[in-house]
Design a protein around this motif. Sequence first.
Motif, PDB file in Angstrom:
ATOM      1  N   ALA A   1       0.851  -1.195   0.000  1.00 53.43           N
ATOM      2  CA  ALA A   1       0.000   0.000   0.000  1.00 53.43           C
ATOM      3  C   ALA A   1       0.886   1.243   0.000  1.00 53.43           C
ATOM      4  O   ALA A   1       1.962   1.248   0.609  1.00 53.43           O
ATOM      5  CB  ALA A   1      -0.914   0.006   1.221  1.00 53.43           C
TER       6      ALA A   1
ATOM      7  N   ASN B   1       0.812   5.802  -0.046  1.00 52.03           N
ATOM      8  CA  ASN B   1       0.131   7.093  -0.007  1.00 52.03           C
ATOM      9  C   ASN B   1       0.728   7.935  -1.115  1.00 52.03           C
ATOM     10  O   ASN B   1       1.935   7.867  -1.387  1.00 52.03           O
ATOM     11  CB  ASN B   1       0.329   7.790   1.333  1.00 52.03           C
ATOM     12  CG  ASN B   1      -0.501   7.177   2.437  1.00 52.03           C
ATOM     13  OD1 ASN B   1      -1.309   6.274   2.196  1.00 52.03           O
ATOM     14  ND2 ASN B   1      -0.308   7.665   3.654  1.00 52.03           N
TER      15      ASN B   1
ATOM     16  N   THR C   1      -4.695   8.039  -0.176  1.00 48.76           N
ATOM     17  CA  THR C   1      -4.021   7.223   0.841  1.00 48.76           C
ATOM     18  C   THR C   1      -4.457   5.770   0.704  1.00 48.76           C
ATOM     19  O   THR C   1      -5.557   5.473   0.224  1.00 48.76           O
ATOM     20  CB  THR C   1      -4.346   7.722   2.262  1.00 48.76           C
ATOM     21  OG1 THR C   1      -5.765   7.668   2.454  1.00 48.76           O
ATOM     22  CG2 THR C   1      -3.854   9.133   2.482  1.00 48.76           C
ATOM     23  N   GLY C   2      -3.576   4.866   1.126  1.00 49.65           N
ATOM     24  CA  GLY C   2      -3.904   3.448   1.136  1.00 49.65           C
ATOM     25  C   GLY C   2      -4.143   2.834  -0.229  1.00 49.65           C
ATOM     26  O   GLY C   2      -4.912   1.889  -0.379  1.00 49.65           O
TER      27      GLY C   2
ATOM     28  N   ASP D   1      -3.516   0.577  -3.462  1.00 48.43           N
ATOM     29  CA  ASP D   1      -2.892  -0.721  -3.744  1.00 48.43           C
ATOM     30  C   ASP D   1      -1.610  -0.471  -4.538  1.00 48.43           C
ATOM     31  O   ASP D   1      -1.648  -0.049  -5.696  1.00 48.43           O
ATOM     32  CB  ASP D   1      -3.859  -1.593  -4.541  1.00 48.43           C
ATOM     33  CG  ASP D   1      -3.297  -2.966  -4.889  1.00 48.43           C
ATOM     34  OD1 ASP D   1      -2.075  -3.198  -4.733  1.00 48.43           O
ATOM     35  OD2 ASP D   1      -4.091  -3.804  -5.350  1.00 48.43           O
TER      36      ASP D   1
ATOM     37  N   ASP E   1       5.555   4.384   0.973  1.00 49.47           N
ATOM     38  CA  ASP E   1       5.139   3.085   1.525  1.00 49.47           C
ATOM     39  C   ASP E   1       4.241   3.284   2.738  1.00 49.47           C
ATOM     40  O   ASP E   1       4.599   3.985   3.678  1.00 49.47           O
ATOM     41  CB  ASP E   1       6.381   2.280   1.906  1.00 49.47           C
ATOM     42  CG  ASP E   1       6.051   0.948   2.580  1.00 49.47           C
ATOM     43  OD1 ASP E   1       4.932   0.430   2.375  1.00 49.47           O
ATOM     44  OD2 ASP E   1       6.923   0.420   3.300  1.00 49.47           O
ATOM     45  N   LYS E   2       3.079   2.651   2.719  1.00 48.94           N
ATOM     46  CA  LYS E   2       2.171   2.652   3.872  1.00 48.94           C
ATOM     47  C   LYS E   2       1.665   1.243   4.151  1.00 48.94           C
ATOM     48  O   LYS E   2       0.554   1.040   4.644  1.00 48.94           O
ATOM     49  CB  LYS E   2       1.007   3.609   3.640  1.00 48.94           C
ATOM     50  CG  LYS E   2       1.371   5.050   3.905  1.00 48.94           C
ATOM     51  CD  LYS E   2       1.805   5.245   5.344  1.00 48.94           C
ATOM     52  CE  LYS E   2       2.254   6.649   5.616  1.00 48.94           C
ATOM     53  NZ  LYS E   2       2.697   6.845   6.992  1.00 48.94           N
ATOM     54  N   THR E   3       2.473   0.253   3.838  1.00 56.19           N
ATOM     55  CA  THR E   3       2.133  -1.146   4.070  1.00 56.19           C
ATOM     56  C   THR E   3       1.767  -1.359   5.539  1.00 56.19           C
ATOM     57  O   THR E   3       2.485  -0.891   6.428  1.00 56.19           O
ATOM     58  CB  THR E   3       3.305  -2.057   3.665  1.00 56.19           C
ATOM     59  OG1 THR E   3       3.594  -1.813   2.278  1.00 56.19           O
ATOM     60  CG2 THR E   3       2.971  -3.526   3.868  1.00 56.19           C
TER      61      THR E   3
ATOM     62  N   GLY F   1      -0.521  -0.002   7.144  1.00 58.54           N
ATOM     63  CA  GLY F   1      -1.037   1.224   7.756  1.00 58.54           C
ATOM     64  C   GLY F   1       0.030   2.202   8.188  1.00 58.54           C
ATOM     65  O   GLY F   1      -0.205   3.393   8.265  1.00 58.54           O
ATOM     66  N   THR F   2       1.229   1.696   8.500  1.00 60.00           N
ATOM     67  CA  THR F   2       2.299   2.596   8.942  1.00 60.00           C
ATOM     68  C   THR F   2       3.414   2.696   7.908  1.00 60.00           C
ATOM     69  O   THR F   2       3.950   3.765   7.676  1.00 60.00           O
ATOM     70  CB  THR F   2       2.903   2.136  10.279  1.00 60.00           C
ATOM     71  OG1 THR F   2       3.365   0.795  10.135  1.00 60.00           O
ATOM     72  CG2 THR F   2       1.886   2.225  11.392  1.00 60.00           C
TER      73      THR F   2
END
Length: 186
Positions: free
Chosen positions: A32, A34, A52-53, A55, A80-82, A84-85
């Motif tokens: 994921a 952003n 955000t988020g 794929d 990178d927001k894999t 959620g963080t």
Amino acid sequence: VSAPALNTQIRVANNYTDGIQWSLNGSTKVTAVNLIYSTAGINGTFDKTVATGVDATLGKYTWTNVADTISNDVVIKVLDKTGGTGNSNVYGLSPSFKILGSIVVNQPDASQNWEVATTDKNITWTYGGTIGNVNIYYDYGTGYNQIANGVSPGTNGAGSWNWPSIPDHVSTTAKVKVTEAANEAT
């Protein structure tokens, strides 16, 4: 990040199918991302959000309704927001591009005939984004000639200017152009 490309001109309030594109370079760990951007170049603050988020495996995103954040030095960061963080050290940057206002001439249009020497014709336009004063041009097929400069853009997204007297030049291919005075690309 391969799109937007260097010096691309993106218009406020427009939509860009697959306008943001990136590659994971073979990584399977990033799932994921952003999509954020800076209007102050690569060293600016990335404080504006596109999405955000997203794929990460898609490798592209359609940028819809571009915000009124006009700048000549915009950079997208795919972060990178894999989980959620994500990892703030895993990102890609686009080359610098531009977000510009937009102007669309409404009158005259191709179906109209404006007679030579008439004084009651208004050139009208709509605009998107925060723009400054405008310049107005006409063309009879030999290049644009300026007829007005520093005209108020109007209010609430619409402007007009009365053409004092239509020049003595008959043409079936005449064109009118309205541009932002400070940025003729608009």
